[in-house]
Structures are given as C-alpha cells and as structure tokens.
Design a protein around this motif. Structure first.
Motif, PDB file in Angstrom:
ATOM      1  N   ALA A 158      66.985  59.622 -37.405  1.00 21.89           N
ATOM      2  CA  ALA A 158      67.921  58.877 -38.260  1.00 21.89           C
ATOM      3  C   ALA A 158      69.363  59.057 -37.767  1.00 21.89           C
ATOM      4  N   ASN A 159      69.701  60.277 -37.342  1.00 21.24           N
ATOM      5  CA  ASN A 159      71.054  60.526 -36.811  1.00 21.24           C
ATOM      6  C   ASN A 159      71.308  59.702 -35.557  1.00 21.24           C
ATOM      7  N   ALA A 160      70.304  59.649 -34.673  1.00 14.43           N
ATOM      8  CA  ALA A 160      70.445  58.878 -33.445  1.00 14.43           C
ATOM      9  C   ALA A 160      70.598  57.394 -33.748  1.00 14.43           C
ATOM     10  N   ASP A 161      69.847  56.907 -34.745  1.00 11.09           N
ATOM     11  CA  ASP A 161      69.932  55.498 -35.106  1.00 11.09           C
ATOM     12  C   ASP A 161      71.319  55.164 -35.685  1.00 11.09           C
ATOM     13  N   VAL A 162      71.877  56.087 -36.455  1.00 11.87           N
ATOM     14  CA  VAL A 162      73.221  55.878 -37.003  1.00 11.87           C
ATOM     15  C   VAL A 162      74.251  55.800 -35.875  1.00 11.87           C
ATOM     16  N   ARG A 163      74.116  56.680 -34.871  1.00 10.10           N
ATOM     17  CA  ARG A 163      75.060  56.654 -33.745  1.00 10.10           C
ATOM     18  C   ARG A 163      74.988  55.325 -32.991  1.00 10.10           C
ATOM     19  N   ILE A 164      73.762  54.810 -32.825  1.00  4.77           N
ATOM     20  CA  ILE A 164      73.598  53.534 -32.122  1.00  4.77           C
ATOM     21  C   ILE A 164      74.247  52.396 -32.914  1.00  4.77           C
ATOM     22  N   LYS A 165      73.949  52.372 -34.218  1.00  2.00           N
ATOM     23  CA  LYS A 165      74.517  51.307 -35.057  1.00  2.00           C
ATOM     24  C   LYS A 165      76.045  51.430 -35.151  1.00  2.00           C
ATOM     25  N   GLN A 166      76.541  52.682 -35.173  1.00  2.00           N
ATOM     26  CA  GLN A 166      77.983  52.869 -35.227  1.00  2.00           C
ATOM     27  C   GLN A 166      78.645  52.401 -33.926  1.00  2.00           C
ATOM     28  N   ALA A 167      77.984  52.640 -32.790  1.00  2.00           N
ATOM     29  CA  ALA A 167      78.506  52.189 -31.502  1.00  2.00           C
ATOM     30  C   ALA A 167      78.566  50.661 -31.452  1.00  2.00           C
ATOM     31  N   ASP A 168      77.516  50.008 -31.999  1.00  2.00           N
ATOM     32  CA  ASP A 168      77.537  48.543 -32.047  1.00  2.00           C
ATOM     33  C   ASP A 168      78.707  48.033 -32.892  1.00  2.00           C
ATOM     34  N   ALA A 169      78.917  48.699 -34.028  1.00  2.00           N
ATOM     35  CA  ALA A 169      80.027  48.288 -34.902  1.00  2.00           C
ATOM     36  C   ALA A 169      81.376  48.538 -34.236  1.00  2.00           C
ATOM     37  N   ASP A 170      81.502  49.656 -33.531  1.00  2.00           N
ATOM     38  CA  ASP A 170      82.764  49.958 -32.848  1.00  2.00           C
ATOM     39  C   ASP A 170      83.038  48.962 -31.724  1.00  2.00           C
ATOM     40  N   THR A 171      81.967  48.541 -31.025  1.00  2.00           N
ATOM     41  CA  THR A 171      82.135  47.567 -29.954  1.00  2.00           C
ATOM     42  C   THR A 171      82.657  46.241 -30.498  1.00  2.00           C
ATOM     43  N   LEU A 172      82.092  45.799 -31.603  1.00  2.00           N
ATOM     44  CA  LEU A 172      82.582  44.572 -32.213  1.00  2.00           C
ATOM     45  C   LEU A 172      83.995  44.751 -32.749  1.00  2.00           C
ATOM     46  N   GLY A 173      84.259  45.926 -33.317  1.00  2.00           N
ATOM     47  CA  GLY A 173      85.611  46.189 -33.800  1.00  2.00           C
ATOM     48  C   GLY A 173      86.627  46.121 -32.676  1.00  2.00           C
ATOM     49  N   HIS A 174      86.252  46.631 -31.506  1.00  2.00           N
ATOM     50  CA  HIS A 174      87.141  46.562 -30.345  1.00  2.00           C
ATOM     51  C   HIS A 174      87.390  45.109 -29.950  1.00  2.00           C
ATOM     52  N   ARG A 175      86.344  44.273 -30.032  1.00  3.30           N
ATOM     53  CA  ARG A 175      86.523  42.858 -29.694  1.00  3.30           C
ATOM     54  C   ARG A 175      87.521  42.201 -30.639  1.00  3.30           C
TER      55      ARG A 175
END
Length: 383
Positions: A158-175
C-alpha cells in the motif's frame, strides 16, 4: 596678345602667393574681440596620447540572436484571438494570443483521475496500517505471527502504491505549474475554462508571426518570435586585409540621426563569407530607447589596432599653407601664432603631431580656416 598675358598672370599668381605666405608664417595674427567672435574660433588644448587610424564602414543593425524568444504553445488546440502583429512593441506579461487548449482539457481529466487514484491509495494505506497495528496487539493470541507478516506485506504494498500515485500527481502538477503556467503562458488548472494565453516573457518587439485566428497549433510550432531590443548587434562586413587590422575591443562609431553610437567590437569572424569574401565584425550596442531598429543601415568608422602616439589636436586645426602643415597657437584672446608642425597621422577627427607643439598649449580648432585666409591675404598684400 592680351589673352596670352592673362594666362601667364593666373598661372604664376599662386606661386607668388605661396612664396609670400612662407615669408609671413612667422608673423602673429592679431584680431580684435569682434573679429574673434565673428570668426567663431574654437580653442582646444594640446594633449598627449595615442590616436588610432580609422576605417570607414557600412554598419547594419541586427537583433541580438541571444535575446530572441521563440514562443511555442504548451498544448495543442485552436487559435481564438491574435492580439499583436509584426512590429508591435510589447511589455513583459502582455497578452499576445489566446487559444482553445485541448491538451489542457485532457490534462485536467487526467489530473482528476490521478487525484482520485491517490485518494483511494491513501485509504488502502490507512486501512493496512490499522490492520498491522491491531495484529501487533493481538499477535500470539488471536492473531498468528504469519498473519502479522502478511498484513505488514500488505502495508508495504500500500505504501508503494501511494508513492506511485503521488509521483503521478506530482508529474501532472509540474505540467500545470511549469508548462501550462510559465513566463510565456497562462492556463488555469481548475474549472471548466480550457483557454490558454500566450504572454510576453520580455519587453520587446514582435519580429515574426506565423499564426492566424482559427488555425490549429501544437507545441512543436513556432507561433511567433519576440526580439528584445534593449541591446542590438552592429554588424560590419570588411575585406580580409581590413579585418587583419581590426581586433576585438576596437571602438566602432556609428552616425545615426539621433546621435553618435559608440560600441566595441566583440568578435571578428574567423573566416570570410564564401559568397561575398568579406569578414563579419560584430559589436553589441545598448539600445535603451529602441531607436535602433533591425535592418537600419548607417555610415560608421572602426578604429584600427596600430595607433600613433604624440600630441593630439583636432584634425580641423591643421591647415595647409605653402606646402606646410600649419597650426595656429593662441597666445592670448586676440593674438594667434602660426606654427609649422609635423603631422604623423590624421584620421579625419584627430591629428597626431610629432614636432611643433607642446602639451598644454591652446590651438585653434574650428575657425582655423579663417586664420589661414587672413594669413594668405597678408601674403598677397606683401606681394
């Protein structure tokens, strides 16, 4: 017979004048205050220094290519409005173009999905963490050690899945923060407005425009180019032998309607153009008022590298009398003494004198021709 006598008289007259002028070179010229004012004499002080020969050139104003801004949209879409045209002067932050941003719409949908997935992953993580906490309290009683480890593995997943989803959100936030919103573009992250706006990142001039209303645009397209004209390049093309006499740092003077523009040569091209055989010289000139516009052509001069040292006076101070170079030294406000000098170099603006003058003496610059005329008339009278 009369015609023959007249021709002889005119041909001989300059010789007598030159001879008389030589004889009167040691005589001072005396003028009253009214005559001095009428002659418009300008007095210059003799100084020691070095003067460099000058080379006349044609100077062309060009934009500094290091200060050209090529604008590209962050997304793909259709142009709604073009608010400038070639030649328009713009200020930093000014709106240039609006377009319907399809990429922004897709990014918002993706952002909503990513945020939902992140929320779900955080919920799973919370449940897994609570399950591990309960198992630790009940291990050895109603919960086995193997169950505790299973729950710990589930929490790690679950922790790993949160990190992946957070990275996706951060990537879009950067865009959204760096692409759809930047120094050259504005686009809202939230809401239903799918309009993006191109803005001027610098103060400058629209140099080119390659877009129109209702046109489709994409990130790969150069829709317009802005030129920051706070400084410009002054370009001169000279022959190879002339370029050999110029070095970086040499002074370049360009005569414009608003005054003399002084710059320093930054680069001398390492090779001649294969089309013209000329070598390009480039200098950077400040242009705070924007009066220098790319494409303008002016007359200019370049200082060559081999200078001559001596006493420096204005070039117009030197007059030719009876084959001699003569300068008029001011003795007092009404008396001027002609002095024969040795002119080592004259670049059209300044003359270098090797013999005849001392530093600190005062000589007549503008108006010296009037004194020459007086001296020659005195020679004619003596004749």
């Amino acid at each position: 017979m009369k015609k023959f006598i007249l021709i002889c008289t005119l041909s001989a007259f300059p010789q007598f004048t030159a001879l008389a002028a030589e004889q009167t070179l040691l005589n001072d010229i005396s003028l009253d205050a009214a005559a001095v004012s009428h002659a418009g004499l300008a007095i210059s002080t003799v100084t020691s220094g070095t003067v460099f020969p000058t080379l006349p050139v044609i100077c062309q104003v060009m934009p500094d290519t290091t200060r050209l801004v090529h604008l590209h949209p962050a997304g793909s879409g259709k142009v709604l409005a073009v608010l400038v045209q070639p030649g328009t002067r713009v200020r930093q932050g000014q709106v240039l173009l609006r377009y319907q941003d399809h990429s922004l719409h897709l990014a918002r949908l993706q952002d909503s999905q990513t945020q939902a997935a992140l929320t779900a992953a955080l919920a799973v993580q919370y449940d897994a963490a609570q399950a591990v906490q309960r198992a630790k309290q009940l291990v050895g009683q109603t919960i086995s050690l193997a169950e505790l480890r299973r729950r710990q593995d589930a929490l790690a997943q679950a922790n790993a899945d949160v990190r992946i989803k957070q990275a996706d959100a951060d990537t879009l936030g950067h865009r959204f923060d760096e692409e759809f919103n930047s120094v050259s573009e504005q686009g809202a992250r939230q809401g239903h407005n799918e309009i993006s706006t191109l803005i001027a990142p610098v103060n400058g001039v629209v140099q080119s425009l390659d877009v129109s209303v209702a046109a489709d645009i994409s990130p790969a397209q150069d829709v317009m180019t802005l030129a920051d004209l706070s400084s410009v390049w002054i370009v001169s093309d000279v022959s190879a032998d002339q370029a050999a006499r110029i070095q970086p740092g040499a002074q370049q003077s360009m005569d414009t309607p608003t005054g003399l523009v002084i710059s320093r040569i930054d680069t001398v091209a390492a090779m001649a153009s294969p089309l013209t055989g000329l070598v390009r010289l480039v200098s950077l000139a400040p242009n705070p008022t924007g009066s220098l516009v790319p494409g303008m052509v002016f007359n200019g001069t370049l200082s060559e590298k081999d200078g001559v040292t001596g006493m420096i006076i204005p070039a117009e101070a030197v007059q030719k009398i009876a084959g001699h170079s003569v300068v008029f030294v001011q003795k007092d406000i009404t008396h001027y003494h002609p002095v024969v000098v040795d002119v080592a170099m004259d670049n059209g603006e300044q003359a270098v004198i090797h013999n005849g003058l001392k530093e600190g003496e005062h000589v007549v610059g503008h108006g010296s021709f009037s004194l020459r005329s007086i001296l020659e008339l005195a020679g004619m009278d003596a004749d």
